[in-house]
Enzyme design. Structure first.
Site, PDB file in Angstrom:
ATOM      1  N   LYS A  56       0.920  -1.332  -0.005  1.00 26.85           N
ATOM      2  CA  LYS A  56       0.048   0.226  -0.025  1.00 26.85           C
ATOM      3  C   LYS A  56       0.832   1.394   0.041  1.00 26.85           C
ATOM      4  CE  LYS A  56      -2.012  -1.118   4.187  1.00 26.85           C
ATOM      5  NZ  LYS A  56      -1.377  -2.466   4.445  1.00 26.85           N
ATOM      6  N   ARG A 102      -9.372   0.980   9.146  1.00 29.88           N
ATOM      7  CA  ARG A 102      -9.283  -0.894   8.898  1.00 29.88           C
ATOM      8  C   ARG A 102      -9.738  -1.465  10.150  1.00 29.88           C
ATOM      9  NH1 ARG A 102      -3.424  -0.060   9.283  1.00 29.88           N
ATOM     10  NH2 ARG A 102      -1.665  -1.668   9.333  1.00 29.88           N
ATOM     11  N   ARG A 116      11.762  -7.565   4.962  1.00 33.25           N
ATOM     12  CA  ARG A 116      11.713  -5.772   5.403  1.00 33.25           C
ATOM     13  C   ARG A 116      12.091  -5.953   6.630  1.00 33.25           C
ATOM     14  NH1 ARG A 116       5.856  -2.313   5.608  1.00 33.25           N
ATOM     15  NH2 ARG A 116       5.664  -3.685   8.205  1.00 33.25           N
ATOM     16  N   ARG A 160      11.740  -2.398  11.653  1.00 37.17           N
ATOM     17  CA  ARG A 160      10.622  -1.976  12.617  1.00 37.17           C
ATOM     18  C   ARG A 160      10.323  -3.256  14.187  1.00 37.17           C
ATOM     19  NH1 ARG A 160       6.222  -0.627   8.472  1.00 37.17           N
ATOM     20  NH2 ARG A 160       4.250  -2.265  10.213  1.00 37.17           N
ATOM     21  N   ARG A 197      -0.338  -9.637  13.828  1.00 33.81           N
ATOM     22  CA  ARG A 197      -1.104  -8.137  12.325  1.00 33.81           C
ATOM     23  C   ARG A 197      -1.705  -9.217  11.267  1.00 33.81           C
ATOM     24  NH1 ARG A 197       4.486  -5.723  11.234  1.00 33.81           N
ATOM     25  NH2 ARG A 197       4.131  -5.186   9.348  1.00 33.81           N
TER      26      ARG A 197
HETATM   27  P1  ADP Z   1       1.294  -2.247   8.551  1.00 30.18           P
HETATM   28  O1  ADP Z   1       0.232  -1.732   6.897  1.00 30.18           O
HETATM   29  O2  ADP Z   1       2.466  -3.206   7.419  1.00 30.18           O
HETATM   30  O3  ADP Z   1       0.954  -3.367   9.566  1.00 30.18           O
HETATM   31  P2  ADP Z   1       1.605   0.452   9.305  1.00 30.18           P
HETATM   32  O4  ADP Z   1       2.400   1.343   8.910  1.00 30.18           O
HETATM   33  O5  ADP Z   1      -0.186   0.007   8.117  1.00 30.18           O
HETATM   34  O6  ADP Z   1       2.066  -0.853   8.808  1.00 30.18           O
HETATM   35  O7  ADP Z   1       0.890   0.390  10.455  1.00 30.18           O
HETATM   36  C1  ADP Z   1       1.603  -0.083  11.394  1.00 30.18           C
HETATM   37  C2  ADP Z   1       0.714   0.376  13.193  1.00 30.18           C
HETATM   38  O8  ADP Z   1       0.258   1.397  13.358  1.00 30.18           O
HETATM   39  C3  ADP Z   1      -0.250  -1.050  13.013  1.00 30.18           C
HETATM   40  O9  ADP Z   1      -0.207  -2.291  13.126  1.00 30.18           O
HETATM   41  C4  ADP Z   1      -1.224  -0.744  13.882  1.00 30.18           C
HETATM   42  O10 ADP Z   1      -0.726  -0.397  15.060  1.00 30.18           O
HETATM   43  C5  ADP Z   1      -0.706   1.009  14.111  1.00 30.18           C
HETATM   44  N1  ADP Z   1      -1.764   1.523  12.767  1.00 30.18           N
HETATM   45  C6  ADP Z   1      -1.601   1.855  11.838  1.00 30.18           C
HETATM   46  N2  ADP Z   1      -2.747   2.386  10.832  1.00 30.18           N
HETATM   47  C7  ADP Z   1      -4.792   2.583  11.881  1.00 30.18           C
HETATM   48  C8  ADP Z   1      -5.324   2.306  11.887  1.00 30.18           C
HETATM   49  N3  ADP Z   1      -6.016   2.540  11.146  1.00 30.18           N
HETATM   50  N4  ADP Z   1      -6.268   1.875  12.854  1.00 30.18           N
HETATM   51  C9  ADP Z   1      -5.438   1.662  14.571  1.00 30.18           C
HETATM   52  N5  ADP Z   1      -4.358   1.098  14.220  1.00 30.18           N
HETATM   53  C10 ADP Z   1      -2.969   1.019  13.622  1.00 30.18           C
END
Ligand code: ADP
Length: 185
Positions: A13, A88, A127, A133, A144
């Site tokens: 994404k 999400r 990654r 990370r 996740r």
């Molecule tokens: P990925 O898609 O690789 O899991 P992101 O960078 O999108 O990684 O998100 C990393 C973390 O940030 C998520 O695991 C969550 O803890 C938090 N996060 C990001 N966006 C949201 C959201 N819309 N609602 C809740 N938590 C979020």
């Protein structure tokens, strides 16, 4: 143009959001990046979010909805925006729908990037070595993906029912995938 990028962790994404942002000259709003930056700066938001993020759990809906509401109030989103990582959960999607109605800025496309689970696991493990990370440990990655299936995957149907869903195969080169995205817009 108001877009949502939907897909599991590791689907690409962020990569496609970046390309779209350049092509259409509209901001990419990555809630993960916003949170990581807050953690890095040690703000109150960052301190609250860190516990959830390290485990791979979701940050509470109210917090996320507040962040996105504030971000969408900024001028650079006037001509459009690309949301990456939000919504999400169904509650987030409903809040976004109210917000975009209030502001008369309807979501036009929801692009669902589809990648098989084994490929996701490989990408996320790769990654970890590149980016280091905190949430790319085996356990957090597994969690996740589980959270994605339970909380986020239902949004595919949610947006399909609204006629907004565009599905893209997220396997191939970055260019190939970008071409597929460009076709559905
Ligand atoms: P990925 O898609 O690789 O899991 P992101 O960078 O999108 O990684 O998100 C990393 C973390 O940030 C998520 O695991 C969550 O803890 C938090 N996060 C990001 N966006 C949201 C959201 N819309 N609602 C809740 N938590 C979020």
């Amino acid at each position: 143009m108001n877009l949502i990028l939907l897909g599991p962790p590791g689907a690409g994404k962020g990569t496609q959001g970046h390309r779209l942002s350049e092509r259409y000259n509209i901001p990419e709003i990555s809630t993960g990046d916003i949170l990581r930056s807050a953690v890095h700066k040690g703000t109150p938001l960052g301190r609250e979010a860190k516990n959830y993020m390290d485990r791979g759990a979701l940050v509470p809906d109210e917090v996320m909805i507040g962040i996105v509401r504030e971000r969408l109030a900024q001028d650079d989103t006037e001509r459009g925006f690309i949301l990456d990582g939000f919504p999400r959960t169904v509650a987030q999607a409903e809040a976004l729908s109210r917000l975009s109605e209030e502001q008369q800025r309807p979501i036009e496309h929801v692009i669902s990037i589809e990648v098989p689970q084994e490929e996701l696991l490989q990408r996320l493990a790769g990654r970890r070595q590149l980016e280091g990370r905190q949430d790319d440990t085996d356990e957090a990655i597994r969690y996740r993906l589980e959270v994605y299936e339970r909380e986020t995957a239902p949004l595919i149907d949610y947006y399909r029912r609204q006629g907004l869903l565009r599905c893209i195969v997220g396997v191939g080169t970055i260019d190939e995938i970008f071409q597929r995205v460009a076709v559905v817009l």
